[in-house]
Design a protein around this motif. Structure first.
Motif, PDB file in Angstrom:
ATOM      1  N   LEU A 160      48.570  43.525  37.215  1.00  0.00           N
ATOM      2  CA  LEU A 160      48.488  42.352  36.346  1.00  0.00           C
ATOM      3  C   LEU A 160      49.860  41.911  35.841  1.00  0.00           C
ATOM      4  O   LEU A 160      50.087  40.731  35.614  1.00  0.00           O
ATOM      5  CB  LEU A 160      47.546  42.621  35.174  1.00  0.00           C
ATOM      6  N   GLN A 161      50.772  42.856  35.670  1.00  0.00           N
ATOM      7  CA  GLN A 161      52.116  42.492  35.218  1.00  0.00           C
ATOM      8  C   GLN A 161      52.854  41.651  36.261  1.00  0.00           C
ATOM      9  O   GLN A 161      53.760  40.899  35.926  1.00  0.00           O
ATOM     10  CB  GLN A 161      52.922  43.743  34.876  1.00  0.00           C
ATOM     11  N   ALA A 162      52.444  41.745  37.513  1.00  0.00           N
ATOM     12  CA  ALA A 162      53.074  40.970  38.578  1.00  0.00           C
ATOM     13  C   ALA A 162      52.486  39.571  38.707  1.00  0.00           C
ATOM     14  O   ALA A 162      53.016  38.732  39.431  1.00  0.00           O
ATOM     15  CB  ALA A 162      52.931  41.716  39.913  1.00  0.00           C
ATOM     16  N   VAL A 163      51.419  39.289  37.979  1.00  0.00           N
ATOM     17  CA  VAL A 163      50.733  37.998  38.062  1.00  0.00           C
ATOM     18  C   VAL A 163      51.441  36.976  37.179  1.00  0.00           C
ATOM     19  O   VAL A 163      51.782  37.271  36.039  1.00  0.00           O
ATOM     20  CB  VAL A 163      49.257  38.152  37.621  1.00  0.00           C
ATOM     21  N   ASN A 164      51.696  35.781  37.721  1.00  0.00           N
ATOM     22  CA  ASN A 164      52.323  34.731  36.912  1.00  0.00           C
ATOM     23  C   ASN A 164      51.486  33.462  36.849  1.00  0.00           C
ATOM     24  O   ASN A 164      51.977  32.406  36.487  1.00  0.00           O
ATOM     25  CB  ASN A 164      53.737  34.424  37.411  1.00  0.00           C
ATOM     26  N   GLU A 165      50.209  33.569  37.239  1.00  0.00           N
ATOM     27  CA  GLU A 165      49.277  32.449  37.124  1.00  0.00           C
ATOM     28  C   GLU A 165      47.883  33.007  36.868  1.00  0.00           C
ATOM     29  O   GLU A 165      47.656  34.200  37.004  1.00  0.00           O
ATOM     30  CB  GLU A 165      49.297  31.592  38.392  1.00  0.00           C
ATOM     31  N   ALA A 166      46.964  32.148  36.495  1.00  0.00           N
ATOM     32  CA  ALA A 166      45.599  32.589  36.205  1.00  0.00           C
ATOM     33  C   ALA A 166      44.949  33.167  37.460  1.00  0.00           C
ATOM     34  O   ALA A 166      45.155  32.664  38.565  1.00  0.00           O
ATOM     35  CB  ALA A 166      44.774  31.429  35.667  1.00  0.00           C
ATOM     36  N   VAL A 167      44.206  34.248  37.276  1.00  0.00           N
ATOM     37  CA  VAL A 167      43.478  34.876  38.384  1.00  0.00           C
ATOM     38  C   VAL A 167      42.056  35.185  37.920  1.00  0.00           C
ATOM     39  O   VAL A 167      41.807  35.394  36.732  1.00  0.00           O
ATOM     40  CB  VAL A 167      44.154  36.181  38.875  1.00  0.00           C
ATOM     41  N   ASN A 168      41.138  35.210  38.875  1.00  0.00           N
ATOM     42  CA  ASN A 168      39.755  35.569  38.584  1.00  0.00           C
ATOM     43  C   ASN A 168      39.553  37.053  38.852  1.00  0.00           C
ATOM     44  O   ASN A 168      40.114  37.608  39.798  1.00  0.00           O
ATOM     45  CB  ASN A 168      38.787  34.773  39.466  1.00  0.00           C
ATOM     46  N   PHE A 169      38.725  37.707  38.018  1.00  0.00           N
ATOM     47  CA  PHE A 169      38.275  39.072  38.278  1.00  0.00           C
ATOM     48  C   PHE A 169      36.934  38.941  38.983  1.00  0.00           C
ATOM     49  O   PHE A 169      36.027  38.269  38.487  1.00  0.00           O
ATOM     50  CB  PHE A 169      38.080  39.852  36.975  1.00  0.00           C
ATOM     51  N   CYS A 170      36.810  39.588  40.145  1.00  0.00           N
ATOM     52  CA  CYS A 170      35.577  39.492  40.931  1.00  0.00           C
ATOM     53  C   CYS A 170      35.016  40.884  41.205  1.00  0.00           C
ATOM     54  O   CYS A 170      35.758  41.858  41.304  1.00  0.00           O
ATOM     55  CB  CYS A 170      35.856  38.810  42.268  1.00  0.00           C
ATOM     56  N   ASP A 171      33.688  40.940  41.376  1.00  0.00           N
ATOM     57  CA  ASP A 171      33.075  42.194  41.799  1.00  0.00           C
ATOM     58  C   ASP A 171      33.203  42.287  43.323  1.00  0.00           C
ATOM     59  O   ASP A 171      33.702  41.351  43.959  1.00  0.00           O
ATOM     60  CB  ASP A 171      31.626  42.295  41.293  1.00  0.00           C
ATOM     61  N   PRO A 172      32.777  43.408  43.921  1.00  0.00           N
ATOM     62  CA  PRO A 172      32.940  43.563  45.377  1.00  0.00           C
ATOM     63  C   PRO A 172      32.245  42.490  46.217  1.00  0.00           C
ATOM     64  O   PRO A 172      32.622  42.248  47.359  1.00  0.00           O
ATOM     65  CB  PRO A 172      32.339  44.947  45.662  1.00  0.00           C
ATOM     66  N   THR A 173      31.253  41.792  45.651  1.00  0.00           N
ATOM     67  CA  THR A 173      30.573  40.738  46.404  1.00  0.00           C
ATOM     68  C   THR A 173      31.288  39.396  46.288  1.00  0.00           C
ATOM     69  O   THR A 173      30.901  38.425  46.915  1.00  0.00           O
ATOM     70  CB  THR A 173      29.115  40.565  45.922  1.00  0.00           C
ATOM     71  N   GLY A 174      32.323  39.333  45.445  1.00  0.00           N
ATOM     72  CA  GLY A 174      33.049  38.081  45.258  1.00  0.00           C
ATOM     73  C   GLY A 174      32.600  37.281  44.050  1.00  0.00           C
ATOM     74  O   GLY A 174      33.145  36.225  43.760  1.00  0.00           O
ATOM     75  N   ARG A 175      31.584  37.781  43.341  1.00  0.00           N
ATOM     76  CA  ARG A 175      31.092  37.086  42.148  1.00  0.00           C
ATOM     77  C   ARG A 175      32.135  37.184  41.041  1.00  0.00           C
ATOM     78  O   ARG A 175      32.628  38.260  40.725  1.00  0.00           O
ATOM     79  CB  ARG A 175      29.774  37.692  41.683  1.00  0.00           C
ATOM     80  N   VAL A 176      32.495  36.040  40.456  1.00  0.00           N
ATOM     81  CA  VAL A 176      33.509  36.005  39.404  1.00  0.00           C
ATOM     82  C   VAL A 176      32.930  36.590  38.123  1.00  0.00           C
ATOM     83  O   VAL A 176      31.891  36.159  37.635  1.00  0.00           O
ATOM     84  CB  VAL A 176      34.009  34.554  39.170  1.00  0.00           C
ATOM     85  N   LEU A 177      33.651  37.571  37.596  1.00  0.00           N
ATOM     86  CA  LEU A 177      33.240  38.213  36.353  1.00  0.00           C
ATOM     87  C   LEU A 177      33.990  37.654  35.154  1.00  0.00           C
ATOM     88  O   LEU A 177      33.482  37.657  34.040  1.00  0.00           O
ATOM     89  CB  LEU A 177      33.497  39.719  36.424  1.00  0.00           C
ATOM     90  N   GLY A 178      35.195  37.206  35.388  1.00  0.00           N
ATOM     91  CA  GLY A 178      36.009  36.693  34.292  1.00  0.00           C
ATOM     92  C   GLY A 178      37.329  36.169  34.823  1.00  0.00           C
ATOM     93  O   GLY A 178      37.557  36.127  36.024  1.00  0.00           O
TER      94      GLY A 178
END
Length: 88
Positions: A14-32
């Motif tokens: 996460l420290q390497a991220v410089n833009e918004a990202v989605n958290f997904c479960d293994p099926t690709g469903r966005v959790l947050g």
């Protein structure tokens, strides 16, 4: 709000991220969504792109209008029939 403590591997990623990202479960469903905070302390402060000379020139302009004068002028403008609504 509840805090979720991350393992060091997740923190590193996460420290390497410089833009918004989605958290997904293994099926690709966005959790947050994670939006990183941006450290602006190293950025140069924004300054207006208008020179002091231009600001002085604008201040010396003789023609200016009050808000009431502008509103009166706008009231006199014809409304377009195609607009489909009365602005008042």
């Amino acid at each position: 709000m509840t805090n979720l403590i991350l393992d060091p591997g997740a923190v590193s990623r996460l420290q390497a991220v410089n833009e918004a990202v989605n958290f997904c479960d293994p099926t690709g469903r966005v959790l947050g969504r994670f939006v990183p905070t941006i450290d602006t302390s190293q950025r140069e402060p924004l300054t207006p792109e208008v020179s002091d000379e231009e600001l002085d020139r604008r201040e010396r302009e003789e023609e200016s209008y009050t808000t009431d004068e502008v509103l009166a002028c706008l009231e006199k403008l014809p409304c377009s029939e195609s607009a489909g609504s009365d602005p008042r």
